[in-house]
Design a protein around this motif. Sequence first.
Motif, PDB file in Angstrom:
ATOM      1  N   ALA A  14       0.753   7.552  -4.698  1.00 30.28           N
ATOM      2  CA  ALA A  14       0.303   6.169  -4.875  1.00 30.28           C
ATOM      3  C   ALA A  14      -0.428   6.002  -6.206  1.00 30.28           C
ATOM      4  O   ALA A  14      -0.206   5.034  -6.942  1.00 30.28           O
ATOM      5  CB  ALA A  14      -0.592   5.754  -3.713  1.00 30.28           C
ATOM      6  N   VAL A  15      -1.315   6.969  -6.542  1.00 28.59           N
ATOM      7  CA  VAL A  15      -2.043   6.895  -7.809  1.00 28.59           C
ATOM      8  C   VAL A  15      -1.073   7.025  -8.982  1.00 28.59           C
ATOM      9  O   VAL A  15      -1.164   6.292  -9.979  1.00 28.59           O
ATOM     10  CB  VAL A  15      -3.130   7.986  -7.877  1.00 28.59           C
ATOM     11  CG1 VAL A  15      -3.805   7.979  -9.252  1.00 28.59           C
ATOM     12  CG2 VAL A  15      -4.159   7.773  -6.784  1.00 28.59           C
ATOM     13  N   GLU A  17       2.098   6.285  -9.136  1.00 29.82           N
ATOM     14  CA  GLU A  17       2.951   5.100  -9.271  1.00 29.82           C
ATOM     15  C   GLU A  17       2.163   3.899  -9.795  1.00 29.82           C
ATOM     16  O   GLU A  17       2.678   3.110 -10.592  1.00 29.82           O
ATOM     17  CB  GLU A  17       3.599   4.763  -7.927  1.00 29.82           C
ATOM     18  CG  GLU A  17       4.640   5.779  -7.490  1.00 29.82           C
ATOM     19  CD  GLU A  17       5.169   5.507  -6.084  1.00 29.82           C
ATOM     20  OE1 GLU A  17       6.253   6.026  -5.758  1.00 29.82           O
ATOM     21  OE2 GLU A  17       4.496   4.777  -5.319  1.00 29.82           O
ATOM     22  N   GLU A  18       0.913   3.771  -9.379  1.00 29.83           N
ATOM     23  CA  GLU A  18       0.104   2.627  -9.790  1.00 29.83           C
ATOM     24  C   GLU A  18      -0.597   2.857 -11.128  1.00 29.83           C
ATOM     25  O   GLU A  18      -0.997   1.898 -11.801  1.00 29.83           O
ATOM     26  CB  GLU A  18      -0.945   2.316  -8.719  1.00 29.83           C
ATOM     27  CG  GLU A  18      -0.371   1.875  -7.387  1.00 29.83           C
ATOM     28  CD  GLU A  18       0.311   0.522  -7.465  1.00 29.83           C
ATOM     29  OE1 GLU A  18      -0.024  -0.265  -8.380  1.00 29.83           O
ATOM     30  OE2 GLU A  18       1.204   0.257  -6.629  1.00 29.83           O
ATOM     31  N   ARG A  19      -0.756   4.138 -11.501  1.00 28.08           N
ATOM     32  CA  ARG A  19      -1.513   4.517 -12.699  1.00 28.08           C
ATOM     33  C   ARG A  19      -2.927   3.933 -12.663  1.00 28.08           C
ATOM     34  O   ARG A  19      -3.511   3.592 -13.695  1.00 28.08           O
ATOM     35  CB  ARG A  19      -0.805   4.035 -13.973  1.00 28.08           C
ATOM     36  CG  ARG A  19       0.529   4.707 -14.275  1.00 28.08           C
ATOM     37  CD  ARG A  19       0.357   6.215 -14.540  1.00 28.08           C
ATOM     38  NE  ARG A  19       1.485   6.794 -15.214  1.00 28.08           N
ATOM     39  CZ  ARG A  19       2.571   7.257 -14.611  1.00 28.08           C
ATOM     40  NH1 ARG A  19       2.653   7.199 -13.294  1.00 28.08           N
ATOM     41  NH2 ARG A  19       3.556   7.786 -15.324  1.00 28.08           N
ATOM     42  N   SER A  20      -3.467   3.868 -11.436  1.00 33.48           N
ATOM     43  CA  SER A  20      -4.794   3.289 -11.281  1.00 33.48           C
ATOM     44  C   SER A  20      -5.366   3.709  -9.930  1.00 33.48           C
ATOM     45  O   SER A  20      -4.701   3.550  -8.904  1.00 33.48           O
ATOM     46  CB  SER A  20      -4.746   1.765 -11.365  1.00 33.48           C
ATOM     47  OG  SER A  20      -5.938   1.176 -10.894  1.00 33.48           O
ATOM     48  N   ARG A  23      -6.100   0.243  -7.920  1.00 34.87           N
ATOM     49  CA  ARG A  23      -4.940  -0.380  -7.265  1.00 34.87           C
ATOM     50  C   ARG A  23      -4.391   0.511  -6.152  1.00 34.87           C
ATOM     51  O   ARG A  23      -3.965   0.020  -5.104  1.00 34.87           O
ATOM     52  CB  ARG A  23      -3.853  -0.684  -8.297  1.00 34.87           C
ATOM     53  CG  ARG A  23      -4.224  -1.805  -9.263  1.00 34.87           C
ATOM     54  CD  ARG A  23      -2.999  -2.279 -10.040  1.00 34.87           C
ATOM     55  NE  ARG A  23      -2.431  -1.238 -10.871  1.00 34.87           N
ATOM     56  CZ  ARG A  23      -2.816  -0.984 -12.140  1.00 34.87           C
ATOM     57  NH1 ARG A  23      -3.799  -1.700 -12.693  1.00 34.87           N
ATOM     58  NH2 ARG A  23      -2.238  -0.024 -12.849  1.00 34.87           N
ATOM     59  N   ALA A  24      -4.377   1.817  -6.369  1.00 30.96           N
ATOM     60  CA  ALA A  24      -3.865   2.732  -5.345  1.00 30.96           C
ATOM     61  C   ALA A  24      -4.749   2.703  -4.092  1.00 30.96           C
ATOM     62  O   ALA A  24      -4.244   2.708  -2.966  1.00 30.96           O
ATOM     63  CB  ALA A  24      -3.773   4.147  -5.903  1.00 30.96           C
ATOM     64  N   LYS A  27      -4.007  -0.399  -2.207  1.00 30.17           N
ATOM     65  CA  LYS A  27      -2.685  -0.288  -1.562  1.00 30.17           C
ATOM     66  C   LYS A  27      -2.763   0.565  -0.301  1.00 30.17           C
ATOM     67  O   LYS A  27      -2.114   0.265   0.712  1.00 30.17           O
ATOM     68  CB  LYS A  27      -1.699   0.311  -2.562  1.00 30.17           C
ATOM     69  CG  LYS A  27      -0.288   0.485  -2.039  1.00 30.17           C
ATOM     70  CD  LYS A  27       0.609   1.065  -3.128  1.00 30.17           C
ATOM     71  CE  LYS A  27       2.025   1.262  -2.618  1.00 30.17           C
ATOM     72  NZ  LYS A  27       2.897   1.836  -3.687  1.00 30.17           N
ATOM     73  N   GLN A  32     -12.174   3.739  -3.169  1.00 30.43           N
ATOM     74  CA  GLN A  32     -11.803   4.453  -4.393  1.00 30.43           C
ATOM     75  C   GLN A  32     -12.432   5.838  -4.422  1.00 30.43           C
ATOM     76  O   GLN A  32     -11.814   6.809  -4.883  1.00 30.43           O
ATOM     77  CB  GLN A  32     -12.234   3.636  -5.613  1.00 30.43           C
ATOM     78  CG  GLN A  32     -11.769   4.231  -6.942  1.00 30.43           C
ATOM     79  CD  GLN A  32     -12.065   3.316  -8.117  1.00 30.43           C
ATOM     80  OE1 GLN A  32     -12.212   2.113  -7.929  1.00 30.43           O
ATOM     81  NE2 GLN A  32     -12.164   3.871  -9.301  1.00 30.43           N
TER      82      GLN A  32
END
Length: 298
Positions: A14-15, A17-20, A23-24, A27, A32
Amino acid sequence: MAKEDFNDLLWFLAVAEERSFTRAAAKLGITQSTLSHTIKRLETRMGLRLLARTTRSVALTEAGERLLHSLAPRVSAIRDDLAALTALRDKPSGTIRITLSDHALEGLVWPKLEPILSQYPDIKLELSRDNGLRNIVEDGFDAGIRLGESIEKDMIAVRIGPDWRLLAVASPEYLANRPLPQHPQELIQHNCINQRQTTSGGLYVWEFEKDGQELRVRVDGQLTFNSSYSIVDAALRGHGIGYVPDDLVTEHIRAGRLVPLLESWSPPFAGYYIYYPSRHQNSPAFKVVVDALRHHAL
């Protein structure tokens, strides 16, 4: 890697794919800090740095890129398979096993179910012809079809056919030199065609009713069958009096091949029902079968 570590891999994906992390985490529905701690634990366990973090961005290391390229297609394939299984849950398919009598099969059930075979090619039907009263749960059937009066109270029952009655009939040839019975008890003076009951192994005792008076007569004769169709055939050939469902002999009576007897003693009764243990978790295929069989009164 231990089985319980796969969640860590999914969170890493997830991290990546989101590069964040922000956001991950959103999702995944977690905080965080929890996500950051999980990724650090994964990196420690693998002995590799997977992500390069800055205050503004997240980048993949070479090891992280390789892990992403390995995980992504596999996880995607699993998700596709799960989606296909969910679709299968909603798609009418599978085998439906039903136990029923020959009369119910030939005269009612098969004409209603045959059309669904082409409409639902993934549905398979196993129709077990049996004139006895089977235990559908113990014998592995999805449902049974019987007269309403013979169904256990704890079963779900859906009516699938109209009222009908049993009717005593004989050929003109058989009756030519014999008196017509005027009362059910007079049947004991005739050559009657018996029916063997599959469940009990005994002979069916002919049941009659008139003006609230119920009467049961044990008849005798040269022939015994376990099929109504065979009884009709024997009656047509002049071998005696048969007691059969009226729809099997309507055309023969109209054509003069058979003569109805004791009609006033043969009132109609509720017809066939499909019955099954529970409404819960019935498959789409089973629902298709029940809907196809359901009786719609005119």
